[in-house]
Design a protein around this motif. Sequence first.
Motif, PDB file in Angstrom:
ATOM      1  N   PRO A   1       0.841  -1.199   0.000  1.00 53.67           N
ATOM      2  CA  PRO A   1       0.000   0.000   0.000  1.00 53.67           C
ATOM      3  C   PRO A   1       0.878   1.252   0.000  1.00 53.67           C
ATOM      4  CG  PRO A   1      -0.044  -1.036   2.169  1.00 53.67           C
ATOM      5  CD  PRO A   1       0.736  -1.950   1.281  1.00 53.67           C
ATOM      6  N   PRO A   2       0.315   2.363  -0.445  1.00 48.41           N
ATOM      7  CA  PRO A   2       1.109   3.587  -0.577  1.00 48.41           C
ATOM      8  C   PRO A   2       1.382   4.268   0.764  1.00 48.41           C
ATOM      9  CG  PRO A   2      -1.106   3.882  -1.482  1.00 48.41           C
ATOM     10  CD  PRO A   2      -1.033   2.470  -1.018  1.00 48.41           C
ATOM     11  N   PHE A   3       0.738   3.808   1.815  1.00 45.84           N
ATOM     12  CA  PHE A   3       0.950   4.330   3.184  1.00 45.84           C
ATOM     13  C   PHE A   3       0.658   3.154   4.114  1.00 45.84           C
ATOM     14  CE2 PHE A   3      -3.219   5.306   1.413  1.00 45.84           C
ATOM     15  CZ  PHE A   3      -4.043   4.586   2.264  1.00 45.84           C
ATOM     16  N   PRO A   4       1.131   3.225   5.377  1.00 50.52           N
ATOM     17  CA  PRO A   4       0.783   2.129   6.299  1.00 50.52           C
ATOM     18  C   PRO A   4      -0.726   2.142   6.513  1.00 50.52           C
ATOM     19  CG  PRO A   4       2.007   3.874   7.443  1.00 50.52           C
ATOM     20  CD  PRO A   4       1.966   4.259   5.996  1.00 50.52           C
ATOM     21  N   ARG A   5      -1.406   1.081   6.084  1.00 50.01           N
ATOM     22  CA  ARG A   5      -2.865   1.123   5.952  1.00 50.01           C
ATOM     23  C   ARG A   5      -3.520   0.244   7.011  1.00 50.01           C
ATOM     24  NH1 ARG A   5      -4.213  -1.331   0.543  1.00 50.01           N
ATOM     25  NH2 ARG A   5      -3.749  -3.198   1.773  1.00 50.01           N
ATOM     26  N   SER A   6      -4.430   0.845   7.727  1.00 49.17           N
ATOM     27  CA  SER A   6      -5.117   0.081   8.765  1.00 49.17           C
ATOM     28  C   SER A   6      -5.985  -1.003   8.141  1.00 49.17           C
ATOM     29  CB  SER A   6      -6.012   0.996   9.617  1.00 49.17           C
ATOM     30  OG  SER A   6      -6.632   0.207  10.624  1.00 49.17           O
ATOM     31  N   ALA A   7      -5.908  -2.209   8.739  1.00 47.72           N
ATOM     32  CA  ALA A   7      -6.710  -3.325   8.244  1.00 47.72           C
ATOM     33  C   ALA A   7      -7.996  -3.483   9.051  1.00 47.72           C
ATOM     34  CB  ALA A   7      -5.884  -4.605   8.314  1.00 47.72           C
ATOM     35  N   ARG A   8      -8.176  -2.619  10.067  1.00 50.94           N
ATOM     36  CA  ARG A   8      -9.327  -2.755  10.979  1.00 50.94           C
ATOM     37  C   ARG A   8      -9.902  -1.400  11.339  1.00 50.94           C
ATOM     38  NH1 ARG A   8     -10.245  -8.035  10.626  1.00 50.94           N
ATOM     39  NH2 ARG A   8      -8.492  -9.296  11.313  1.00 50.94           N
ATOM     40  N   ASP A   9     -11.149  -1.431  11.774  1.00 48.37           N
ATOM     41  CA  ASP A   9     -11.689  -0.288  12.503  1.00 48.37           C
ATOM     42  C   ASP A   9     -11.257  -0.459  13.960  1.00 48.37           C
ATOM     43  OD1 ASP A   9     -13.139   0.678  10.269  1.00 48.37           O
ATOM     44  OD2 ASP A   9     -14.735  -0.788  10.662  1.00 48.37           O
ATOM     45  N   GLY A  10     -10.762   0.611  14.582  1.00 48.89           N
ATOM     46  CA  GLY A  10     -10.308   0.462  15.971  1.00 48.89           C
ATOM     47  C   GLY A  10      -9.533   1.676  16.425  1.00 48.89           C
TER      48      GLY A  10
END
Length: 396
Positions: free
Chosen positions: A49-58
């Motif tokens: 991904p182009p940035f560190p991308r959250s895989a969750r809501d939290g």
Amino acid sequence: MTLTFEQARACVLQQVGTHRSNLAVEHISALDAAGRILAEPILADRDYPPFPRSARDGFAVRSADLPGELAIIGEVRAGETFRGSVAAGQAVEIMTGAPLPDGADAVVMVEHTERSGDLVHIDRTQAGGDNFNPRGVEARLGAQLLEPGTRLGFSEIALLATVGKERLTVYAKPRVAILPTGDELVDVGQTPDASQIRNSNAWSMAVQAARAGAEPVILPIARDNYDATRKLVEQGLACDLLLLSGGVSAGKYDIVEKVLADLGAEFYFTRVLIQPGQPLVFGSVQGRFFFGLPGNPASTMVTLEVFARAAIELLSGVTEASLPFLQAPLSRDFRQKTGLTRFLPARVSADGSSVEPLSWQGSGDVAAVSRANAFLVTEPDRDQWSAGDMIRVLLK
Ligand code: AMP
Ligand code: MG
């Protein structure tokens, strides 16, 4: 020149794989590219991904702070960047797909948190790196994502969309001439008299060739005489590949091989130890490959599928023509004479848990092949199978 199934297939792959040359290309829109073969490398236009991308809501946190009670200093949604950074004792509410804020090294799923006002209580530990994808882990800028020779399906087209490749270069479809032979044949729209049959092979061959990536060119029926057959064979050689049906067995009017030989053909094999489809001719003439497929409809279908299809795929630009045999347990005991690799009509159950051999009347039985959704593929040196034994299966 009689070969086993494996030898004959290896021969087709080797001949066509080494002697195809200068495949034409064309430029098309990615949305029209399903099933086509890529002719250029597809590269990553940025890190993915182009940035560190959250895989969750939290909550984005510093893992060293956990377990504990953290001050919520803001939120970040997908499509936004959090201005500021997460210091000791702090958290940022984060949504799936949003960039991880500076200072944070993990995301805690909302299900594992308890919020009260501007505080969030987290009574578990969370390792650094959890629940987000660091920048560039899927691909680095400039990395090759798809190589030339790849067949484009939905996921490959999603990848083209991801990197913004709206138009691309694919290989042109090879033109495959389809030449039915036989005095007994009438065109599908005509009414056959008592001794005639309709030319069904031209249609199955056209559909199979198209499915393999070709543009089929159906030629008129060649009658079983030298001049008519030769004229149409010459016409067919204007295409990239010539597929004939019928006229290759030992009958008095089977003249396809003679015509091809007179045109200077080289024959790589003329018979293969398979059923259906033993008389089967593969060669090249005037720089074009050809297959003389047996005329019995089931034989025509099987030999096209297990041999000619590989040639079409290679001429379409694929790097590797594949023929995946799966394994399934037999629904009942099963016997066969040894000596041939057989491709027999069968039905794989809807959940794939068993395969049932179907009864059929031999290689003229198109109806039985139509009831089948697969072929059982027997080994030539085995004659008995019990219910539950695994057997090779080729899906139709
Ligand atoms: P051949 O290989 O020419 O000896 O033909 C074998 C059998 O297949 C014969 O019963 C033919 O009538 C039948 N056949 C040949 N060509 C076709 C075709 N184009 N469509 C349907 N059946 C065919
Ligand atoms: Mg014939």
